[in-house]
Design a protein around this motif. Structure first.
Motif, PDB file in Angstrom:
ATOM      1  N   MET A  93       1.112  -1.252  -0.402  1.00 51.99           N
ATOM      2  CA  MET A  93      -0.049   0.050   0.524  1.00 51.99           C
ATOM      3  C   MET A  93       1.085   1.249   0.016  1.00 51.99           C
ATOM      4  O   MET A  93       1.559   0.679   1.117  1.00 51.99           O
ATOM      5  N   PHE A  94       0.756   2.676  -0.674  1.00 56.89           N
ATOM      6  CA  PHE A  94       1.578   3.645  -0.798  1.00 56.89           C
ATOM      7  C   PHE A  94       0.427   4.706  -1.047  1.00 56.89           C
ATOM      8  O   PHE A  94      -0.213   4.511  -1.263  1.00 56.89           O
ATOM      9  N   VAL A  95       0.317   5.369   0.611  1.00 54.07           N
ATOM     10  CA  VAL A  95      -0.703   6.524   0.081  1.00 54.07           C
ATOM     11  C   VAL A  95       0.177   7.581   0.025  1.00 54.07           C
ATOM     12  O   VAL A  95       1.383   8.280   1.185  1.00 54.07           O
ATOM     13  N   LEU A  96      -0.174   8.258  -0.872  1.00 57.30           N
ATOM     14  CA  LEU A  96       0.325  10.034  -1.625  1.00 57.30           C
ATOM     15  C   LEU A  96      -0.404  11.194  -0.837  1.00 57.30           C
ATOM     16  O   LEU A  96      -2.145  11.299  -1.397  1.00 57.30           O
ATOM     17  N   HIS A  97      -0.211  12.093  -0.484  1.00 58.63           N
ATOM     18  CA  HIS A  97      -0.413  12.774   0.484  1.00 58.63           C
ATOM     19  C   HIS A  97       0.304  14.553   0.082  1.00 58.63           C
ATOM     20  O   HIS A  97       1.303  14.172  -0.530  1.00 58.63           O
ATOM     21  N   ARG A  98      -0.906  15.616  -0.946  1.00 59.20           N
ATOM     22  CA  ARG A  98      -0.293  16.272  -1.197  1.00 59.20           C
ATOM     23  C   ARG A  98      -1.262  18.087  -0.986  1.00 59.20           C
ATOM     24  O   ARG A  98      -2.579  17.555  -0.711  1.00 59.20           O
ATOM     25  N   THR A  99      -0.856  18.492   0.267  1.00 60.63           N
ATOM     26  CA  THR A  99      -1.360  19.789   0.251  1.00 60.63           C
ATOM     27  C   THR A  99      -1.329  20.730  -0.070  1.00 60.63           C
ATOM     28  O   THR A  99       0.279  20.852  -0.433  1.00 60.63           O
ATOM     29  N   ILE A 100      -1.881  21.740  -0.415  1.00 57.33           N
ATOM     30  CA  ILE A 100      -1.310  23.371  -1.473  1.00 57.33           C
ATOM     31  C   ILE A 100      -2.154  24.237  -0.191  1.00 57.33           C
ATOM     32  O   ILE A 100      -3.246  24.140  -0.221  1.00 57.33           O
ATOM     33  N   SER A 101      -1.327  24.982   0.111  1.00 56.01           N
ATOM     34  CA  SER A 101      -1.784  26.103   1.000  1.00 56.01           C
ATOM     35  C   SER A 101      -1.899  27.422   0.390  1.00 56.01           C
ATOM     36  O   SER A 101      -1.087  27.645  -0.868  1.00 56.01           O
ATOM     37  N   ALA A 102      -2.479  28.413   0.941  1.00 57.66           N
ATOM     38  CA  ALA A 102      -2.779  29.771   0.388  1.00 57.66           C
ATOM     39  C   ALA A 102      -1.368  31.058   0.226  1.00 57.66           C
ATOM     40  O   ALA A 102      -1.403  31.027  -0.458  1.00 57.66           O
ATOM     41  N   SER A 103      -0.623  30.006   0.875  1.00 56.45           N
ATOM     42  CA  SER A 103       0.570  30.995   0.710  1.00 56.45           C
ATOM     43  C   SER A 103       0.987  30.202  -0.669  1.00 56.45           C
ATOM     44  O   SER A 103       2.157  30.721  -1.514  1.00 56.45           O
ATOM     45  N   GLY A 104       1.008  29.204  -1.103  1.00 56.11           N
ATOM     46  CA  GLY A 104       1.461  28.328  -2.537  1.00 56.11           C
ATOM     47  C   GLY A 104       2.498  27.369  -2.374  1.00 56.11           C
ATOM     48  O   GLY A 104       2.644  26.865  -2.873  1.00 56.11           O
ATOM     49  N   LYS A 105       2.940  27.398  -1.148  1.00 59.79           N
ATOM     50  CA  LYS A 105       3.600  26.108  -0.527  1.00 59.79           C
ATOM     51  C   LYS A 105       2.779  24.932  -0.874  1.00 59.79           C
ATOM     52  O   LYS A 105       1.704  24.431  -0.424  1.00 59.79           O
ATOM     53  N   SER A 106       3.676  23.835  -1.435  1.00 59.55           N
ATOM     54  CA  SER A 106       2.928  22.319  -1.156  1.00 59.55           C
ATOM     55  C   SER A 106       3.007  21.571   0.143  1.00 59.55           C
ATOM     56  O   SER A 106       4.863  21.713   0.112  1.00 59.55           O
ATOM     57  N   ILE A 107       2.911  20.594   0.600  1.00 61.86           N
ATOM     58  CA  ILE A 107       2.844  19.972   1.742  1.00 61.86           C
ATOM     59  C   ILE A 107       3.007  18.067   1.061  1.00 61.86           C
ATOM     60  O   ILE A 107       2.160  17.927   1.117  1.00 61.86           O
ATOM     61  N   CYS A 108       4.312  17.690   1.485  1.00 65.01           N
ATOM     62  CA  CYS A 108       3.912  16.607   0.450  1.00 65.01           C
ATOM     63  C   CYS A 108       4.647  15.335   0.994  1.00 65.01           C
ATOM     64  O   CYS A 108       5.142  15.111   2.058  1.00 65.01           O
ATOM     65  N   ARG A 109       3.663  13.981   0.626  1.00 67.93           N
ATOM     66  CA  ARG A 109       4.205  12.726   1.761  1.00 67.93           C
ATOM     67  C   ARG A 109       3.666  11.577   1.059  1.00 67.93           C
ATOM     68  O   ARG A 109       2.437  11.493   0.101  1.00 67.93           O
ATOM     69  N   VAL A 110       5.073  10.832   1.618  1.00 71.03           N
ATOM     70  CA  VAL A 110       3.931   9.166   1.196  1.00 71.03           C
ATOM     71  C   VAL A 110       4.266   8.350   2.025  1.00 71.03           C
ATOM     72  O   VAL A 110       4.956   8.325   3.099  1.00 71.03           O
ATOM     73  N   ASN A 111       2.595   7.821   2.518  1.00 75.52           N
ATOM     74  CA  ASN A 111       2.950   6.629   3.326  1.00 75.52           C
ATOM     75  C   ASN A 111       3.268   7.148   4.722  1.00 75.52           C
ATOM     76  O   ASN A 111       4.087   7.066   5.915  1.00 75.52           O
ATOM     77  N   GLY A 112       3.427   8.609   5.016  1.00 74.77           N
ATOM     78  CA  GLY A 112       3.309   9.424   6.647  1.00 74.77           C
ATOM     79  C   GLY A 112       4.681  10.316   6.548  1.00 74.77           C
ATOM     80  O   GLY A 112       4.853  10.918   7.149  1.00 74.77           O
ATOM     81  N   SER A 113       6.116  10.024   5.766  1.00 76.47           N
ATOM     82  CA  SER A 113       6.900  10.431   5.468  1.00 76.47           C
ATOM     83  C   SER A 113       7.243  11.690   4.565  1.00 76.47           C
ATOM     84  O   SER A 113       6.351  11.858   3.327  1.00 76.47           O
ATOM     85  N   LEU A 114       7.572  12.832   5.167  1.00 73.19           N
ATOM     86  CA  LEU A 114       7.441  13.787   4.339  1.00 73.19           C
ATOM     87  C   LEU A 114       8.596  13.832   3.634  1.00 73.19           C
ATOM     88  O   LEU A 114       9.871  13.110   3.489  1.00 73.19           O
TER      89      LEU A 114
END
Length: 568
Positions: A93-114
């Motif tokens: 299982m692989f969980v890909l995560h991405r958050t795009i903030s109003a400042s334009g920055k992205s926070i990316c994770r795979v299986n919880g790892s930044l």
């Protein structure tokens, strides 16, 4: 495959979770309902370029999350995970995560790892293959054609390519060192003077391995002399001083030994007590010896502080530790030797360059031969696929030429050898073969892309293939042929397809309807997985474009029955 997609505050979507199945999943709905927005979300989740414009109005951030299941334990994605320290489990299982903030920055994770966006893109490349009307234009880029041909030839070319690239990297390293030596004489003299000064300064310091660590330990011991002496003295006094700790222990031992002569059950306790008593007595003796030897030398402390100051001064210039400075001194000495013996070093490098060039040319010729053979095979495969897509008059050819004139040399070589590959096409009899971007219309290009994708599907190893309206501009029997190609690709990999063609929708193993609705003065995207009756009605609407009719329902049923026959 992609098993679940979660989208929150993205474009017009407030919150949405979609479960996907294997095989072919078709997404349909009116223009503007949000179908392409879902593909945009997947594209960003796989490392695509993001923007604050994707954040839903009134929200501070957009959040995307996808769950992928990879069954093959040898899949390249596991190697990438190991490389970047991303934990995996036996379920694949692989969980890909991405958050795009109003400042334009992205926070990316795979299986919880930044991770960084670039690393997320590497995972996405291996898990998702997205084809949109815009992405199809990448077929026009001749620079990508060599990659596609090598992908087709992977089983035969992979080891040769690795060998060639290993030699080529060594060749580049030697060329870089030669360029360094070929600088003007004044720079060489200045460099030699600097290195000579640095080496003298390091040698005059008379460094010894781990000297800094040993001095710091000794300094700490001398600086804390009073504390050490006081505590050791107190420990010794408690055992052998006025408090007579050992005397009381001796009395306890004697009493216990006497009692054990009358009570056998106490023998084991007496023996254990005896062992511990003599151990404590031994410790007391060693503490006494330590106190006798312990002495404070303020001059030695001053010398240590002075030496550490000198070492710290050198560390600011040559390394973070004495060991690093010693390593740097060895490198400096080696470079001085090379600069002093520049002519001999250059000759050695020239010899290495010649040897690597000859080896690289031999491997490049090997790559060329493999590409020539597989270009002929790809041509046959493409003609078969194009014929199925009613481009039977089309002529396809892989043009392979060498990026050189005259003899091959190191400057003619690149990361892929010396070949230039371009896909050529003629769609009408009598017309000459031309590059794809000179001859293919939108509908033709979609069919060519599907033909290539059908051929390459088994080679690429991606878990999910996504088509976003790549069937635009076709109808009738061509639409049916495209539908059949897409379902063939779905037999080897999960396929998600946005379409306006009823022929493609009828092929669906899973049919998802995307609708846009106004709820409480706000726009929302609604996702529904259709049952058989609902699927028939949706396909019938796609046929008529307006109200359902008896004829359109009958036609929709016929299309689904025909699709079931083809899939069987």
């Amino acid at each position: 495959m992609l098993t679940e997609l979660s989208i929150k505050d993205f474009a017009i979507i407030d919150h949405l979770t979609i479960n996907f199945n294997s095989g072919l999943t078709v997404l349909t709905g009116e223009t503007g309902a949000g179908k392409s927005i879902i593909i945009d979300a997947i594209q960003l989740l796989s490392g695509g370029r993001g923007s604050v414009e994707y954040i839903r109005h009134g929200s501070k951030k957009a959040t995307l999350e996808g769950l992928f299941n990879v069954d093959d334990p040898k899949h390249e994605v596991f190697q990438i995970a190991e490389t970047y320290g991303v934990e995996t489990d036996n379920d694949g299982m692989f969980v890909l995560h991405r958050t795009i903030s109003a400042s334009g920055k992205s926070i990316c994770r795979v299986n919880g790892s930044l991770i960084t966006l670039a690393i997320l893109r590497e995972f996405g490349r291996l898990l998702i293959d997205i084809h949109t009307q815009h992405e199809t234009q990448s077929l026009m880029d001749a620079d990508r054609h060599i990659q596609l041909l090598d992908l087709y030839s992977r089983d035969e070319i992979e080891e040769v390519q690795k060998e060639y690239q290993s030699i080529y990297k060594k060749l580049l390293a030697v060329k870089g060192r030669l360029k360094h030596f070929e600088k003007n004489e004044q720079e060489i003299i200045q460099r030699l003077d600097l290195l000579t000064f640095q080496l003298k300064e390091l040698k005059d310091a008379e460094l010894t391995p781990n000297e800094d660590e040993q001095l710091e330990k000794e300094r700490d011991r001398l600086a804390n002399y009073d504390r050490i002496f006081q505590n050791v003295q107190e420990a010794y006094s408690a055992l052998h001083g006025e408090r007579h700790g050992l005397d009381w222990l001796s009395l306890a031992l004697s009493a216990l030994e006497t009692a054990s002569t009358y009570e056998q059950n106490l023998k084991e306790e007496a023996e254990q007590f005896s062992n511990h008593f003599y151990l404590v007595e031994d410790i007391a003796m060693r503490l006494r010896q330590y106190l006798d030897q312990l002495e404070f030398d303020p001059n030695r402390l001053n010398l240590i502080e002075s030496r550490l100051n000198e070492l710290n001064r050198l560390m600011r210039k040559y390394g973070s530790s004495v060991n690093e400075m010693l390593e740097y001194a060895a490198k400096v000495e080696d470079e001085i030797d090379q600069l002093k013996d520049r002519d001999q070093s250059m000759q050695q490098l020239q010899n290495h360059l010649q040897a690597y060039t000859e080896d690289a040319i031999a491997e490049a010729n090997h790559l060329h031969d493999i590409r020539i053979n597989n270009a002929a095979r790809l041509k046959v495969s493409m003609h078969k696929e194009l014929k199925d897509l009613y481009l039977e008059k089309a002529q396809f050819q892989v043009d392979i030429s060498k990026r050189i004139t005259g003899n091959v040399s190191a400057k003619n070589l690149g990361l892929n050898g010396f070949d230039y590959v371009q896909f050529m096409l003629s769609t009408n009899p009598g017309e000459p073969l031309k590059p794809l971007n000179k001859v293919a219309s939108g509908g033709e290009l979609s069919r060519i892309m599907l033909a290539l994708k059908k051929i390459f599907a088994k080679h690429q190893g991606v878990t999910s293939v996504i088509f976003d309206e790549v069937d635009t501009g076709v109808s009738g029997r061509v639409a049916q042929a495209i539908a059949e190609k897409i379902v063939n690709i779905a037999a080897k990999s999960q396929v998600l397809c946005i379409t306006h063609l009823p022929q493609v929708a009828a092929m669906a193993d899973t049919h998802i309807l995307i609708e846009k609705k106004m709820l409480q003065n706000s726009t929302h995207t609604i996702v529904s997985q259709l049952e058989k009756k609902q699927q028939v009605e949706e396909i019938a609407r796609m046929i008529t474009g307006t109200e359902l009719t008896k004829a359109s329902l009958m036609h929709a049923n016929e299309l689904i029955e025909h699709a079931d026959t083809i899939k069987k």
